[in-house]
Design a protein around this motif. Structure first.
Motif, short mmCIF file in Angstrom:
data_model
loop_
_atom_site.label_atom_id
_atom_site.label_comp_id
_atom_site.label_asym_id
_atom_site.label_seq_id
_atom_site.Cartn_x
_atom_site.Cartn_y
_atom_site.Cartn_z
N ALA A 34 -58.53 -21.19 5.85
CA ALA A 34 -57.96 -20.33 4.80
C ALA A 34 -56.44 -20.37 4.81
N GLN A 35 -55.83 -20.54 5.97
CA GLN A 35 -54.37 -20.60 6.07
C GLN A 35 -53.78 -21.84 5.41
N HIS A 36 -54.62 -22.85 5.16
CA HIS A 36 -54.16 -24.10 4.54
C HIS A 36 -54.73 -24.32 3.15
N CYS A 37 -55.51 -23.37 2.67
CA CYS A 37 -56.13 -23.48 1.35
C CYS A 37 -55.04 -23.59 0.27
N MET A 38 -55.14 -24.57 -0.58
CA MET A 38 -54.28 -24.79 -1.74
C MET A 38 -52.83 -25.17 -1.40
N GLU A 39 -52.50 -25.38 -0.13
CA GLU A 39 -51.10 -25.55 0.24
C GLU A 39 -50.42 -26.77 -0.38
N ASP A 40 -51.19 -27.80 -0.73
CA ASP A 40 -50.55 -28.99 -1.31
C ASP A 40 -50.12 -28.79 -2.77
N ILE A 41 -50.64 -27.76 -3.44
CA ILE A 41 -50.18 -27.47 -4.80
C ILE A 41 -49.57 -26.08 -4.94
N ASP A 42 -49.75 -25.24 -3.92
CA ASP A 42 -49.23 -23.87 -3.95
C ASP A 42 -48.93 -23.46 -2.51
N ILE A 43 -47.78 -23.85 -2.01
CA ILE A 43 -47.42 -23.66 -0.60
C ILE A 43 -47.48 -22.19 -0.18
N ASP A 44 -47.30 -21.27 -1.11
CA ASP A 44 -47.30 -19.84 -0.78
C ASP A 44 -48.64 -19.16 -1.00
N PHE A 45 -49.67 -19.91 -1.39
CA PHE A 45 -50.97 -19.30 -1.68
C PHE A 45 -51.47 -18.45 -0.51
N ALA A 46 -51.54 -19.02 0.67
CA ALA A 46 -52.12 -18.32 1.83
C ALA A 46 -51.39 -17.02 2.16
N LYS A 47 -50.08 -17.00 1.98
CA LYS A 47 -49.36 -15.76 2.30
C LYS A 47 -49.38 -14.75 1.15
N ASN A 48 -49.68 -15.21 -0.08
CA ASN A 48 -49.69 -14.30 -1.23
C ASN A 48 -51.06 -13.77 -1.61
N VAL A 49 -52.12 -14.49 -1.23
CA VAL A 49 -53.46 -14.08 -1.64
C VAL A 49 -53.87 -12.81 -0.89
N LYS A 50 -54.54 -11.93 -1.60
CA LYS A 50 -55.06 -10.68 -1.04
C LYS A 50 -56.58 -10.67 -1.22
N LYS A 51 -57.25 -9.99 -0.32
CA LYS A 51 -58.71 -9.86 -0.42
C LYS A 51 -59.07 -9.29 -1.79
N GLY A 52 -59.98 -9.97 -2.49
CA GLY A 52 -60.41 -9.52 -3.80
C GLY A 52 -59.73 -10.24 -4.95
N ASP A 53 -58.65 -10.99 -4.68
CA ASP A 53 -57.97 -11.72 -5.75
C ASP A 53 -58.91 -12.73 -6.40
N ILE A 54 -58.50 -13.21 -7.55
CA ILE A 54 -59.33 -14.11 -8.36
C ILE A 54 -58.55 -15.39 -8.64
N MET A 55 -59.26 -16.50 -8.57
CA MET A 55 -58.66 -17.80 -8.86
C MET A 55 -59.14 -18.23 -10.24
N VAL A 56 -58.21 -18.70 -11.06
CA VAL A 56 -58.53 -19.20 -12.39
C VAL A 56 -57.97 -20.60 -12.52
N ALA A 57 -58.77 -21.50 -13.09
CA ALA A 57 -58.33 -22.88 -13.28
C ALA A 57 -58.87 -23.39 -14.60
N LYS A 58 -58.41 -24.55 -14.97
CA LYS A 58 -58.87 -25.15 -16.23
C LYS A 58 -60.09 -26.03 -15.96
N ALA A 59 -60.12 -27.25 -16.48
CA ALA A 59 -61.33 -28.07 -16.43
C ALA A 59 -61.51 -28.83 -15.12
N ASN A 60 -62.76 -29.07 -14.76
CA ASN A 60 -63.15 -29.96 -13.67
C ASN A 60 -62.67 -29.48 -12.30
N PHE A 61 -62.71 -28.18 -12.08
CA PHE A 61 -62.27 -27.62 -10.81
C PHE A 61 -63.23 -28.07 -9.70
N GLY A 62 -62.66 -28.50 -8.57
CA GLY A 62 -63.47 -28.89 -7.42
C GLY A 62 -63.98 -30.32 -7.47
#
Length: 161
Positions: A34-62
């Motif tokens: 979890a500490q490294h999740c999304m870090e290559d496109i959002d270096i601050d994700f792990a320190k900014n995400v809070k329990k319960g937050d929601i991720m939204v993306a466009k097409a072909n996620f994953g």
């Protein structure tokens, strides 16, 4: 069942190698992943995400490799649901298997912005953008999917039967 949280927004074709880079796959520790999740496109994700937050993306996620670590690291980071215009099929299946709620909804994926406060009603599929005062209709979750999510994944759900 509902989820409510602040949005972390991403674009098209977010692949599993970006969700959790391969260099971290030498551990099964979900907190570490979890500490490294999304870090290559959002270096601050792990320190900014809070329990319960929601991720939204466009097409072909994953898209990309079929690693189960991708949805698992998102869930371990505290994200309560991923909304996207579309998901790669293997990511979709892996997310359900581990109990990470995901919803396909083109309107929501296009109109919701980073930082918006969003509420999701899984029973009706209604996604409410509390920041903008808008609602979007996603798919509702059938009872068996709600059971899998509430059980924290498919294996736990099967054990409970």
């Amino acid at each position: 069942m509902k989820a409510c949280g602040k949005v972390h927004k991403y674009g098209d074709n977010v692949d599993t190698d970006v969700i959790i880079p391969a260099r971290y796959l030498n551990t099964a520790n979900m907190e570490e992943l979890a500490q490294h999740c999304m870090e290559d496109i959002d270096i601050d994700f792990a320190k900014n995400v809070k329990k319960g937050d929601i991720m939204v993306a466009k097409a072909n996620f994953g898209c990309g490799s079929s690693r189960e670590h991708a949805p698992a690291s998102i869930k371990a980071s505290g994200i309560s649901c991923v909304i996207a215009k579309s998901f790669a099929r293997i990511f979709y299946r892996n997310a359900i298997n581990i109990g990470l709620p995901i919803i396909e909804c083109e309107d929501a994926a296009e109109k919701i912005e980073a930082g918006d406060e969003v509420e999701i009603d899984f029973d009706t599929g209604v996604i409410t953008n509390k920041t903008k005062g808008e609602s979007y209709q996603g798919q509702s979750f059938p009872e068996f999917l709600i059971k899998i999510i509430n059980s924290n994944g498919l294996l736990n759900s099967l054990k409970e039967n």
